[in-house]
Design a protein around this motif. Structure first.
Motif, mmCIF file in Angstrom:
data_model
loop_
_atom_site.group_PDB
_atom_site.id
_atom_site.type_symbol
_atom_site.label_atom_id
_atom_site.label_comp_id
_atom_site.label_asym_id
_atom_site.label_seq_id
_atom_site.Cartn_x
_atom_site.Cartn_y
_atom_site.Cartn_z
ATOM 1 N N ALA A 1 0.832 -1.209 0.000
ATOM 2 C CA ALA A 1 0.000 0.000 0.000
ATOM 3 C C ALA A 1 0.863 1.254 0.000
ATOM 4 N N ASP A 2 1.961 1.223 0.746
ATOM 5 C CA ASP A 2 2.881 2.366 0.764
ATOM 6 C C ASP A 2 3.481 2.599 -0.620
ATOM 7 N N LEU A 3 3.820 1.508 -1.315
ATOM 8 C CA LEU A 3 4.359 1.642 -2.674
ATOM 9 C C LEU A 3 3.310 2.225 -3.617
ATOM 10 N N LEU A 4 2.056 1.811 -3.435
ATOM 11 C CA LEU A 4 0.987 2.344 -4.273
ATOM 12 C C LEU A 4 0.804 3.846 -4.031
ATOM 13 N N LYS A 5 0.943 4.261 -2.791
ATOM 14 C CA LYS A 5 0.822 5.683 -2.479
ATOM 15 C C LYS A 5 1.976 6.472 -3.096
ATOM 16 N N LEU B 1 -7.904 13.229 -6.650
ATOM 17 C CA LEU B 1 -8.851 13.003 -7.738
ATOM 18 C C LEU B 1 -8.651 11.628 -8.363
ATOM 19 N N LEU B 2 -7.418 11.147 -8.352
ATOM 20 C CA LEU B 2 -7.114 9.847 -8.956
ATOM 21 C C LEU B 2 -7.517 8.685 -8.057
ATOM 22 N N ALA B 3 -7.203 8.764 -6.775
ATOM 23 C CA ALA B 3 -7.468 7.636 -5.881
ATOM 24 C C ALA B 3 -7.448 8.090 -4.433
ATOM 25 N N ARG B 4 -8.178 7.365 -3.596
ATOM 26 C CA ARG B 4 -8.154 7.592 -2.157
ATOM 27 C C ARG B 4 -7.281 6.531 -1.497
ATOM 28 N N SER B 5 -6.795 6.861 -0.313
ATOM 29 C CA SER B 5 -5.907 5.939 0.401
ATOM 30 C C SER B 5 -6.576 4.604 0.676
ATOM 31 N N ASP B 6 -7.860 4.631 1.033
ATOM 32 C CA ASP B 6 -8.523 3.365 1.352
ATOM 33 C C ASP B 6 -8.652 2.473 0.118
ATOM 34 N N GLU B 7 -8.788 3.087 -1.068
ATOM 35 C CA GLU B 7 -8.837 2.295 -2.293
ATOM 36 C C GLU B 7 -7.496 1.593 -2.530
ATOM 37 N N LEU B 8 -6.411 2.309 -2.295
ATOM 38 C CA LEU B 8 -5.081 1.726 -2.486
ATOM 39 C C LEU B 8 -4.861 0.577 -1.508
ATOM 40 N N GLU B 9 -5.335 0.738 -0.283
ATOM 41 C CA GLU B 9 -5.185 -0.328 0.713
ATOM 42 C C GLU B 9 -6.010 -1.552 0.330
ATOM 43 N N MET B 10 -7.210 -1.317 -0.210
ATOM 44 C CA MET B 10 -8.030 -2.447 -0.650
ATOM 45 C C MET B 10 -7.380 -3.164 -1.830
ATOM 46 N N LEU B 11 -6.793 -2.390 -2.748
ATOM 47 C CA LEU B 11 -6.102 -2.996 -3.884
ATOM 48 C C LEU B 11 -4.923 -3.832 -3.398
ATOM 49 N N LEU C 1 1.854 -2.772 -10.623
ATOM 50 C CA LEU C 1 2.768 -2.725 -9.485
ATOM 51 C C LEU C 1 2.458 -3.840 -8.494
ATOM 52 N N VAL C 2 1.193 -4.024 -8.203
ATOM 53 C CA VAL C 2 0.788 -5.076 -7.267
ATOM 54 C C VAL C 2 1.161 -6.456 -7.807
ATOM 55 N N GLU C 3 1.088 -6.608 -9.111
ATOM 56 C CA GLU C 3 1.365 -7.907 -9.736
ATOM 57 C C GLU C 3 2.825 -8.067 -10.123
ATOM 58 N N GLY C 4 3.686 -7.157 -9.696
ATOM 59 C CA GLY C 4 5.121 -7.297 -9.922
ATOM 60 C C GLY C 4 5.588 -6.891 -11.296
ATOM 61 N N LYS C 5 4.797 -6.121 -12.028
ATOM 62 C CA LYS C 5 5.167 -5.724 -13.384
ATOM 63 C C LYS C 5 5.691 -4.291 -13.458
ATOM 64 N N ALA D 1 -4.712 -5.272 -0.604
ATOM 65 C CA ALA D 1 -5.225 -6.423 0.135
ATOM 66 C C ALA D 1 -5.844 -7.473 -0.774
ATOM 67 N N GLY D 2 -5.889 -7.197 -2.087
ATOM 68 C CA GLY D 2 -6.395 -8.187 -3.020
ATOM 69 C C GLY D 2 -7.769 -7.906 -3.589
#
Length: 412
Positions: free
Chosen positions: A312-316, A332-342, A368-372, A344-345
């Motif tokens: 989640a920190d990397l996504l932020k 406008l692009l994303a909220r922190s809770d959305e990044l945390e949910m992403l 990024l989450v999938e290592g690409k 978390a799977g």
């Protein structure tokens, strides 16, 4: 631009609204007081188009505001422009049960053409027009009559400046092609459901003391009771009881009314007065939440865990880089809770994985989450890059390094 004297009669208001109804857009602002009341007390409405501007006194004796409410809520041909208009829209809804539509908010629009998260009106005016707004009248008592010329001049300036700024913002949006990004945001702002005040839902704003259905049932009942008491008395809900007091009573209900004198945050007089009796009756009537009414166990998505928190920190970090690259507010692009949910799977019903947000940011976030995706420093700046691009460059770099080592060894 023609500036009218303060409007205090229904005929003058109807004439003004009749002319404004022929405009492509009008700019709107309000002045209100709500420090000591539950409902905001509307004290002044300012409205303008490119040709004329006026302030309307809703406290003037005999003034019927219907022409203005009809213009704002029924006329679909005129765009209503606000800046940070949430509370202004709420006031219109409280009076009419409807919201202004169609609507445009310049604070939201600025997020699509700059990295400004919540730019204030004064800063926006200075940025676009080079005008320093006099803030001296901002915190005056708008309910006191008569209003001074300085107050009225300050108030009307809010809409006359906005009339000049809005076309500039619109032109920038058209140039960047980001106007469509804001359609959904503006519809949310105008959604009446955002302003409907249901006492039975008030408990959801209070931090739940537990997940016990009985405790939550008492919390729901107490929060609804407090809301009705505050509405009837027209005082802030906190004057009845603070959130933490309501939550404490829900968790540890007093056995008798006399015990209310021992509850921190309540007056000792509640042990034998009418409001104390009503509170005790509310507790007696409270019913546990049903299984269907219970809040979800993980309202912010699946549990992150230590590794998920790092992702989640990397996504932020990725969000900061992307917002800087395209000059858009990260919010406008994303909220922190959305990044945390992403992290978390979660993959369903996330705004960042839909529409333009997916194209601009969500696709890279998923990679990024999938290592690409990876991070790289280019010319002293942190940028994001695809792993495949890094792999392609690596062999050449390795060969250069190896050759350098050989020369060094030979020289030695």
């Amino acid at each position: 631009m023609k500036i009218h004297p303060l409007i205090t009669t229904t005929d003058a208001l109807a004439d003004l609204c009749g002319r404004l109804a022929k405009s492509d857009f009008v700019t709107v602002d309000t002045e209100f007081m709500r420090e000591n009341t539950y409902w905001p007390e509307l004290c002044l409405v300012q409205i303008a188009n490119t040709e004329e501007a006026a302030a309307v006194d809703p406290l003037a004796p005999g003034l019927d505001m219907k022409p203005l409410w009809d213009l704002l809520t029924d006329n679909e041909e005129v765009l209503k422009v606000f800046h940070a208009g949430g509370q202004d829209v709420e006031i219109v809804y409280n009076f009419t049960g409807r919201t202004p539509h169609p609507i445009f908010d310049t604070q939201i629009a600025m997020m699509a053409i700059s990295q400004s998260e919540q730019i204030g009106y004064s800063n926006m005016v200075e940025s676009w027009l080079g005008i320093v707004v006099d803030k001296g009248a901002r915190f005056t008592d708008w309910s006191r009559r008569p209003l001074t010329e300085r107050q009225i001049e300050y108030a009307i300036g809010d809409v006359t400046h906005l009339c000049k700024i809005f076309p500039k913002i619109l032109a920038r949006l058209k140039k960047t092609g980001r106007g469509a990004w804001l359609d959904q945001e503006m519809e949310k702002l105008a959604d009446p459901e955002n302003y409907r005040n249901d006492p039975n839902e008030a408990w959801e704003r209070i931090k739940a003391p537990s997940r016990n259905a009985t405790v939550l049932g008492r919390l729901r009942a107490l929060a609804a009771w407090r809301e009705v008491e505050a509405q009837d008395k027209n005082i802030p809900r906190g004057r009845i009881a603070r959130d933490e007091t309501v939550a404490d009573i829900a968790s540890h209900p007093p056995k008798t009314q006399a015990d209310l004198a021992k509850v921190r945050g309540l007056s000792a007089g509640w042990k034998d007065n009418e409001i104390g009796r009503r509170l005790m009756q509310t507790l007696a009537d409270a019913q546990p939440l049903t299984d269907a009414e219970m809040p979800p166990r993980a309202p912010r998505g699946a549990p992150l865990g230590k590794e998920g928190a790092l992702v989640a920190d990397l996504l932020k970090l990725l969000l900061k880089i992307r917002s800087r690259e395209i000059d858009v507010a990260a919010r406008l692009l994303a909220r922190s809770d959305e990044l945390e949910m992403l992290a978390a799977g979660v993959r369903k019903k996330l705004p960042i994985l839909e529409g333009w947000r997916y194209d601009v940011f969500g696709h890279d976030a998923l990679d990024l989450v999938e290592g690409k995706m990876a991070f790289a420093v280019v010319d002293g700046k942190l940028k994001m890059t695809h792993v495949d691009d890094v792999v392609e460059e690596a062999p050449e770099q390795v060969a250069d390094d190896s050759q350098g080592d050989s020369v060094g060894d030979t020289a030695a």
